[in-house]
Enzyme design. Sequence first.
Site, mmCIF file in Angstrom:
data_model
loop_
_atom_site.group_PDB
_atom_site.id
_atom_site.type_symbol
_atom_site.label_atom_id
_atom_site.label_comp_id
_atom_site.label_asym_id
_atom_site.label_seq_id
_atom_site.Cartn_x
_atom_site.Cartn_y
_atom_site.Cartn_z
ATOM 1 N N HIS A 270 103.625 -34.212 -77.944
ATOM 2 C CA HIS A 270 102.539 -33.998 -76.988
ATOM 3 C C HIS A 270 101.322 -33.075 -77.503
ATOM 4 O O HIS A 270 101.628 -32.176 -78.373
ATOM 5 C CB HIS A 270 103.365 -33.322 -75.926
ATOM 6 C CG HIS A 270 102.659 -33.210 -74.687
ATOM 7 N ND1 HIS A 270 101.509 -32.451 -74.396
ATOM 8 C CD2 HIS A 270 102.919 -34.132 -73.735
ATOM 9 C CE1 HIS A 270 101.059 -32.820 -72.970
ATOM 10 N NE2 HIS A 270 101.914 -33.787 -72.653
ATOM 11 N N ASP A 327 108.270 -38.955 -71.140
ATOM 12 C CA ASP A 327 108.618 -40.466 -71.292
ATOM 13 C C ASP A 327 109.958 -40.860 -71.716
ATOM 14 O O ASP A 327 110.291 -41.770 -71.703
ATOM 15 C CB ASP A 327 107.495 -41.153 -71.743
ATOM 16 C CG ASP A 327 106.606 -40.884 -70.972
ATOM 17 O OD1 ASP A 327 104.983 -40.242 -71.399
ATOM 18 O OD2 ASP A 327 106.000 -41.197 -69.817
HETATM 19 C C1 SDX Z 1 102.164 -38.382 -71.712
HETATM 20 O O1 SDX Z 1 98.308 -34.989 -71.835
HETATM 21 C C2 SDX Z 1 99.350 -34.963 -70.984
HETATM 22 O O2 SDX Z 1 99.706 -34.248 -70.539
HETATM 23 C C3 SDX Z 1 100.117 -36.573 -71.026
HETATM 24 C C4 SDX Z 1 101.377 -36.449 -70.219
HETATM 25 C C5 SDX Z 1 101.030 -36.273 -68.757
HETATM 26 O O3 SDX Z 1 101.967 -35.789 -67.943
HETATM 27 O O4 SDX Z 1 99.888 -36.688 -68.381
HETATM 28 O O5 SDX Z 1 102.246 -35.345 -70.438
HETATM 29 C C6 SDX Z 1 102.060 -37.821 -70.369
HETATM 30 O O6 SDX Z 1 101.037 -38.995 -71.931
HETATM 31 C C7 SDX Z 1 103.204 -37.890 -72.548
HETATM 32 C C8 SDX Z 1 103.128 -38.501 -73.957
HETATM 33 C C9 SDX Z 1 103.526 -39.938 -74.254
HETATM 34 N N1 SDX Z 1 103.115 -40.503 -75.401
HETATM 35 C C10 SDX Z 1 104.024 -40.731 -76.407
HETATM 36 O O7 SDX Z 1 105.076 -40.386 -76.398
HETATM 37 C C11 SDX Z 1 103.609 -41.510 -77.328
HETATM 38 C C12 SDX Z 1 104.196 -41.230 -78.654
HETATM 39 N N2 SDX Z 1 103.661 -39.686 -78.970
HETATM 40 C C13 SDX Z 1 102.411 -39.598 -79.878
HETATM 41 O O8 SDX Z 1 101.582 -40.803 -79.660
HETATM 42 C C14 SDX Z 1 101.724 -38.346 -79.803
HETATM 43 O O9 SDX Z 1 102.690 -37.566 -79.801
HETATM 44 C C15 SDX Z 1 100.762 -38.046 -78.774
HETATM 45 C C16 SDX Z 1 99.596 -39.333 -78.426
HETATM 46 C C17 SDX Z 1 101.450 -37.880 -77.471
HETATM 47 C C18 SDX Z 1 100.016 -36.878 -79.077
HETATM 48 O O10 SDX Z 1 99.520 -37.250 -80.318
HETATM 49 P P1 SDX Z 1 98.563 -35.990 -80.936
HETATM 50 O O11 SDX Z 1 97.544 -35.752 -80.282
HETATM 51 O O12 SDX Z 1 98.296 -36.694 -82.279
HETATM 52 O O13 SDX Z 1 99.602 -34.761 -81.311
HETATM 53 P P2 SDX Z 1 99.514 -33.825 -82.238
HETATM 54 O O14 SDX Z 1 98.196 -33.618 -82.903
HETATM 55 O O15 SDX Z 1 100.183 -32.486 -81.704
HETATM 56 O O16 SDX Z 1 100.399 -34.340 -83.306
HETATM 57 C C19 SDX Z 1 100.706 -33.642 -84.423
HETATM 58 C C20 SDX Z 1 101.243 -34.316 -85.558
HETATM 59 C C21 SDX Z 1 100.217 -35.426 -86.155
HETATM 60 O O17 SDX Z 1 100.399 -35.536 -87.496
HETATM 61 P P3 SDX Z 1 99.220 -34.977 -88.418
HETATM 62 O O18 SDX Z 1 97.947 -35.664 -87.930
HETATM 63 O O19 SDX Z 1 99.515 -33.462 -88.215
HETATM 64 O O20 SDX Z 1 99.486 -35.560 -89.830
HETATM 65 O O21 SDX Z 1 102.409 -35.080 -85.366
HETATM 66 C C22 SDX Z 1 102.163 -36.335 -85.360
HETATM 67 C C23 SDX Z 1 100.591 -36.719 -85.513
HETATM 68 O O22 SDX Z 1 100.510 -37.854 -86.257
HETATM 69 N N3 SDX Z 1 103.005 -37.084 -84.526
HETATM 70 C C24 SDX Z 1 103.969 -37.954 -84.648
HETATM 71 C C25 SDX Z 1 104.295 -38.229 -83.420
HETATM 72 N N4 SDX Z 1 103.379 -37.780 -82.351
HETATM 73 C C26 SDX Z 1 102.605 -36.807 -83.073
HETATM 74 N N5 SDX Z 1 104.654 -38.574 -85.787
HETATM 75 C C27 SDX Z 1 105.555 -39.379 -85.390
HETATM 76 N N6 SDX Z 1 106.009 -39.598 -84.163
HETATM 77 C C28 SDX Z 1 105.267 -39.047 -83.046
HETATM 78 N N7 SDX Z 1 105.835 -39.537 -82.006
#
Ligand code: SDX
Length: 392
Positions: A270, A327
């Site tokens: 997140h 989710d």
């Molecule tokens: C919702 O914003 C909200 O409040 C949204 C929400 C709401 O109620 O409205 O909470 C609802 O959208 C929840 C999120 C649902 N999405 C997913 O579950 C999809 C899987 N999650 C990822 O796509 C991701 O975690 C995001 C999109 C949710 C967040 O991605 P970010 O903004 O890149 O997160 P981050 O910057 O904190 O990531 C840190 C690191 C990154 O790696 P580096 O760039 O540091 O190398 O962690 C990695 C990311 O690539 N990472 C993951 C990961 N999620 C983040 N690696 C593996 N698996 C994952 N799920």
Amino acid sequence: ETGMFTYDPGFTSTGSCESAITYIDGDAGVLTHRGYNITDLAENCSFLEVAYLLLNGDLPNRTEFEGFERAITLHTMVHEQIHKFFEGFRRDAHPMAVMCGVVGGLAAFYHDSTDIDDAHHRMIASHRLIAKMPTIAAWAHKYAMGQPLMYPRNDLRYASDFLHMMFAVPCEPYHVSPVLSKAMDRILILHADHEQNASTSTVRLTGSSGANPFACVAAGIASLWGPAHGGANEAVLTMLTQIGTLDRVPEYVKRAKDKDDPFRLMGFGHRVYKNYDPRAKIMARTCHEVLEELGVKDPLLDVAMELERIALEDEYFIEKKLYPNVDFYSGIIFKAMGIPVSMFTAIFALARTTGWVAQWNEMITDPVQKIGRPRQLFRGKDHRDFVPMDKR
Ligand code: SDX
């Protein structure tokens, strides 16, 4: 101050805004609505009680609640011509595409409640959006099934009425299970609002130009649909089904850590929570309660729990502070309730409409509100002299 950001009128370069509705402490894993902890609200309120809180700032007393519930109930029907909107879609269209189209189409029906400078019109538009979403979502499902569209019933409460429209057929009575109704109420509360997420920011930015509120919510539905946002609940179930068995979990956790592998753990991570999403904890508990009360054994729950156990002990996930989000478990509950995967995000949109409407009202009534105008970091070419085509 709690929950307040540096105020930047009208979404300028920082894209931040000021709001008093929802507060998130991502490091502590805390979520409050108007000062009330999400756990207290989810355990003790109905969804419409929380909707009243989000819209009006306080929890309602009995008289206020009954008046609000009655006002919403009287708007659950949609204009008869809306049937024709559904007939224009393919039966296999995704429900989110249908909802986006139909809700945008409501802007063509409800001119009278879109004088957004008038408080009464804003209230009518808000009530209409909250009230009609369950009908439109359930009709998207019925239309896809080729079954008759079931009308809302004034004798049923919000979550029960939605389940009745989803599962009832004209040829025999359908009794809404109190277990499912209570679980749906709680799930809707957990999805109601979440500060300035992508879809809420979309609604605010669209609304900041003075656009029709129904069109603003249609824009929010479009943003929520994406698998990185609200579409994740559908993607989680697809992922769990792809993994299939406990022995394959380590392989997929390994793939999620591989930068060259596009596979990501859906339902994990997140942008704001760097601790456990408090909604995920409540959702996990609800998942166990519902499956037990329905007598359902779903091997995907075992896969999800193993995935969570391994990921929470893995240094990659610990270092990146990746935890289950709202989710991760919701899809397993929906599946146990007999809700098709394609409807998962539609239910998220149904619930989040209340947050979008509350945030739209807050933005549109802010005396210093201006049209949103995010800026950019320009990375293009500097000035170039023009060259006629024959000389290029
Ligand atoms: C919702 O914003 C909200 O409040 C949204 C929400 C709401 O109620 O409205 O909470 C609802 O959208 C929840 C999120 C649902 N999405 C997913 O579950 C999809 C899987 N999650 C990822 O796509 C991701 O975690 C995001 C999109 C949710 C967040 O991605 P970010 O903004 O890149 O997160 P981050 O910057 O904190 O990531 C840190 C690191 C990154 O790696 P580096 O760039 O540091 O190398 O962690 C990695 C990311 O690539 N990472 C993951 C990961 N999620 C983040 N690696 C593996 N698996 C994952 N799920």
